[in-house]
Motif scaffolding. Sequence first.
Motif, mmCIF file in Angstrom:
data_model
loop_
_atom_site.group_PDB
_atom_site.id
_atom_site.type_symbol
_atom_site.label_atom_id
_atom_site.label_comp_id
_atom_site.label_asym_id
_atom_site.label_seq_id
_atom_site.Cartn_x
_atom_site.Cartn_y
_atom_site.Cartn_z
ATOM 1 N N GLY A 67 0.807 -1.212 0.000
ATOM 2 C CA GLY A 67 0.000 0.000 0.000
ATOM 3 C C GLY A 67 0.839 1.261 0.000
ATOM 4 O O GLY A 67 2.015 1.248 0.362
ATOM 5 N N TRP A 68 0.199 2.358 -0.407
ATOM 6 C CA TRP A 68 0.908 3.622 -0.516
ATOM 7 C C TRP A 68 1.412 4.104 0.835
ATOM 8 O O TRP A 68 2.510 4.652 0.944
ATOM 9 C CB TRP A 68 0.004 4.681 -1.138
ATOM 10 C CG TRP A 68 -0.348 4.424 -2.563
ATOM 11 C CD1 TRP A 68 -1.534 3.935 -3.047
ATOM 12 C CD2 TRP A 68 0.495 4.626 -3.708
ATOM 13 N NE1 TRP A 68 -1.486 3.820 -4.417
ATOM 14 C CE2 TRP A 68 -0.247 4.229 -4.854
ATOM 15 C CE3 TRP A 68 1.795 5.094 -3.872
ATOM 16 C CZ2 TRP A 68 0.267 4.305 -6.138
ATOM 17 C CZ3 TRP A 68 2.316 5.156 -5.162
ATOM 18 C CH2 TRP A 68 1.560 4.768 -6.273
ATOM 19 N N ALA A 69 0.625 3.910 1.885
ATOM 20 C CA ALA A 69 1.019 4.416 3.204
ATOM 21 C C ALA A 69 2.161 3.630 3.820
ATOM 22 O O ALA A 69 2.748 4.061 4.822
ATOM 23 C CB ALA A 69 -0.189 4.404 4.143
ATOM 24 N N SER A 70 2.499 2.502 3.242
ATOM 25 C CA SER A 70 3.601 1.698 3.792
ATOM 26 C C SER A 70 4.930 2.442 3.734
ATOM 27 O O SER A 70 5.891 2.058 4.414
ATOM 28 C CB SER A 70 3.723 0.374 3.033
ATOM 29 O OG SER A 70 4.096 0.596 1.680
ATOM 30 N N THR A 71 5.010 3.506 2.933
ATOM 31 C CA THR A 71 6.251 4.293 2.892
ATOM 32 C C THR A 71 6.582 4.871 4.272
ATOM 33 O O THR A 71 7.749 5.107 4.578
ATOM 34 C CB THR A 71 6.139 5.440 1.875
ATOM 35 O OG1 THR A 71 4.989 6.251 2.195
ATOM 36 C CG2 THR A 71 5.986 4.890 0.462
ATOM 37 N N GLY A 72 5.547 5.078 5.110
ATOM 38 C CA GLY A 72 5.794 5.560 6.461
ATOM 39 C C GLY A 72 6.574 4.554 7.288
ATOM 40 O O GLY A 72 7.509 4.899 8.013
ATOM 41 N N LEU A 73 6.201 3.270 7.173
ATOM 42 C CA LEU A 73 6.919 2.219 7.903
ATOM 43 C C LEU A 73 8.331 2.048 7.359
ATOM 44 O O LEU A 73 9.277 1.834 8.125
ATOM 45 C CB LEU A 73 6.148 0.899 7.821
ATOM 46 C CG LEU A 73 4.752 0.895 8.472
ATOM 47 C CD1 LEU A 73 4.101 -0.475 8.299
ATOM 48 C CD2 LEU A 73 4.855 1.266 9.945
ATOM 49 N N VAL A 74 8.463 2.140 6.035
ATOM 50 C CA VAL A 74 9.801 2.075 5.436
ATOM 51 C C VAL A 74 10.658 3.227 5.954
ATOM 52 O O VAL A 74 11.832 3.041 6.316
ATOM 53 C CB VAL A 74 9.706 2.124 3.893
ATOM 54 C CG1 VAL A 74 11.096 2.267 3.273
ATOM 55 C CG2 VAL A 74 9.021 0.878 3.368
ATOM 56 N N GLY A 75 10.069 4.412 5.998
ATOM 57 C CA GLY A 75 10.794 5.574 6.488
ATOM 58 C C GLY A 75 11.215 5.413 7.935
ATOM 59 O O GLY A 75 12.339 5.777 8.316
ATOM 60 N N ALA A 76 10.317 4.856 8.775
ATOM 61 C CA ALA A 76 10.657 4.645 10.181
ATOM 62 C C ALA A 76 11.814 3.659 10.312
ATOM 63 O O ALA A 76 12.702 3.832 11.163
ATOM 64 C CB ALA A 76 9.436 4.136 10.940
ATOM 65 N N ALA A 77 11.826 2.630 9.464
ATOM 66 C CA ALA A 77 12.912 1.644 9.504
ATOM 67 C C ALA A 77 14.241 2.279 9.098
ATOM 68 O O ALA A 77 15.291 2.001 9.709
ATOM 69 C CB ALA A 77 12.582 0.477 8.589
ATOM 70 N N LEU A 78 14.221 3.133 8.084
ATOM 71 C CA LEU A 78 15.448 3.812 7.671
ATOM 72 C C LEU A 78 15.945 4.752 8.771
ATOM 73 O O LEU A 78 17.152 4.821 9.052
ATOM 74 C CB LEU A 78 15.213 4.593 6.378
ATOM 75 C CG LEU A 78 15.039 3.764 5.102
ATOM 76 C CD1 LEU A 78 14.586 4.651 3.946
ATOM 77 C CD2 LEU A 78 16.339 3.053 4.739
ATOM 78 N N ALA A 79 15.026 5.487 9.398
ATOM 79 C CA ALA A 79 15.416 6.381 10.490
ATOM 80 C C ALA A 79 15.993 5.588 11.658
ATOM 81 O O ALA A 79 16.966 6.022 12.290
ATOM 82 C CB ALA A 79 14.211 7.213 10.940
ATOM 83 N N ALA A 80 15.407 4.424 11.942
ATOM 84 C CA ALA A 80 15.935 3.575 13.014
ATOM 85 C C ALA A 80 17.348 3.093 12.678
ATOM 86 O O ALA A 80 18.208 2.993 13.565
ATOM 87 C CB ALA A 80 15.011 2.388 13.243
ATOM 88 N N SER A 81 17.602 2.823 11.411
ATOM 89 C CA SER A 81 18.955 2.448 10.996
ATOM 90 C C SER A 81 19.924 3.604 11.229
ATOM 91 O O SER A 81 21.058 3.399 11.676
ATOM 92 C CB SER A 81 18.955 2.048 9.518
ATOM 93 O OG SER A 81 18.113 0.939 9.281
ATOM 94 N N GLY A 82 19.476 4.819 10.927
ATOM 95 C CA GLY A 82 20.304 6.000 11.200
ATOM 96 C C GLY A 82 20.593 6.149 12.684
ATOM 97 O O GLY A 82 21.703 6.542 13.076
ATOM 98 N N LEU A 83 19.604 5.819 13.532
ATOM 99 C CA LEU A 83 19.803 5.879 14.975
ATOM 100 C C LEU A 83 20.889 4.892 15.408
ATOM 101 O O LEU A 83 21.743 5.208 16.248
ATOM 102 C CB LEU A 83 18.489 5.570 15.693
ATOM 103 C CG LEU A 83 18.496 5.686 17.221
ATOM 104 C CD1 LEU A 83 18.705 7.129 17.640
ATOM 105 C CD2 LEU A 83 17.195 5.139 17.800
ATOM 106 N N GLY A 84 20.856 3.708 14.805
ATOM 107 C CA GLY A 84 21.877 2.715 15.119
ATOM 108 C C GLY A 84 23.268 3.182 14.726
ATOM 109 O O GLY A 84 24.242 3.000 15.473
#
Length: 436
Positions: free
Chosen positions: A363-380
């Motif tokens: 779905g289109w809104a899944s980009t939000g979850l993808v974005g959260a995962a990328l941001a979490a990687s940046g946190l790591g």
Amino acid sequence: MIQDKVVAAPQGVALAQIALGLGGLFIGTGEFAAMGLLPGMAQSAGVSIPQAGNFISAYALGVVIGAPILAIATSRIEKRNLLLLLAAIVLVGNLASAVTPDYLGIAAARFVAGLPHGAYYGTASIVAAAMAPPSQRAQAIGRVMLGLAAANLVGVPLTTWLGQSFGWRSAFALVAVGGALLLVMLRILIPVIEADEDASPRRELSAFPRPQIWLTLAVATIGFGGMFAVYSYITPTLVQETGVAEGTVPLFLALWGLGMIVGNITGGWLADRALIPSIFGIIVWNIVFLALFFLAAPNPILAGASLFMIGIGFALVPALQARLMDIARHAQSLAAAMNHSAFNLSNAIGAWTGGLAIAAGYGWASTGLVGAALAASGLGIMTISVLLMRGAAPSQETKHEASRHLPHDEPARRSARRRSVEPVDGPLVGRSGCRI
């Protein structure tokens, strides 16, 4: 270039910062305007819209290549003259974009327009920092980046309307006029800031072996990709998932741009007070609100609110810029410019990973979850950076990074404290009581 002496601007620091910020506005508008003008550009070039997407890629390639090459090659040029040179390239690249008739010519013009992007923001950040006291330098950098945020709030809607009304070439012509205006303003309002007499391409290249430089750039490249995962597909998401009319999409984008402006201001303010904690806090903010976008997308009000909150996450830009300038020491031109190469790479990573999720049927809104995962990687990655910094022996660069958060008169206070505990006829005794 980060030094204790504050450089005075010819007509005042406020006007100088406005000039630097307007440069960011013109450059940012030229970058993002193409995204809303692709149909007309494709028709003029005689190609499909997906093929015209290469015009955007050509600009990004110009940023990635131009930032390090120009930073290294111009390391010994006086900073105001360097800004004038970069503004002239902005003018030429966008003017060529407005008049070149064929596909290859437009692609080449967009590449040229992208070349000064990273070097301008990097040099403008150094100049802004030189005109501010040490405790306010991240805020000064944030005001430069404010132009980039304002491009999304003002510049892009204006050029999109202009392109729809008078043809896409008029939009790039307007940006070229902005480049000409920028040349005049920089010449009048920016002080002469000589390059360090020891500056050289070799010294700029000294930044490359430092792990902290690469880790900070990785935070920008991966951690900020989450914002672009959402932004790249925001129009179809709002139309298909939220159910709003396509004509109202600019209003949602304006909310995003307004959030970016708020983020720029608060990000610089927070970074001047506690740089590392601020970076961690901003990344966590991005994780939370990118994830919430997945839930908020079906509701127009909640979607608009979440986009505003995601825009505030742009606060990461001035904070990372300040950190790079701290840890780069004598290679600040290269490090500051490379930050924008990293953000352009994050644009590509965000669009690619978001597209994978959509293509997989989430779905289109899944980009939000993808974005959260990328941001979490940046946190790591940021966590690894700090752990390595703490594990290493105290160095001059970490001492320098700590000292930038002291009050401007703290060295004098320390000296006074040391004198106050020294006996008349004996050696220095007592604790220094220094605050870091």
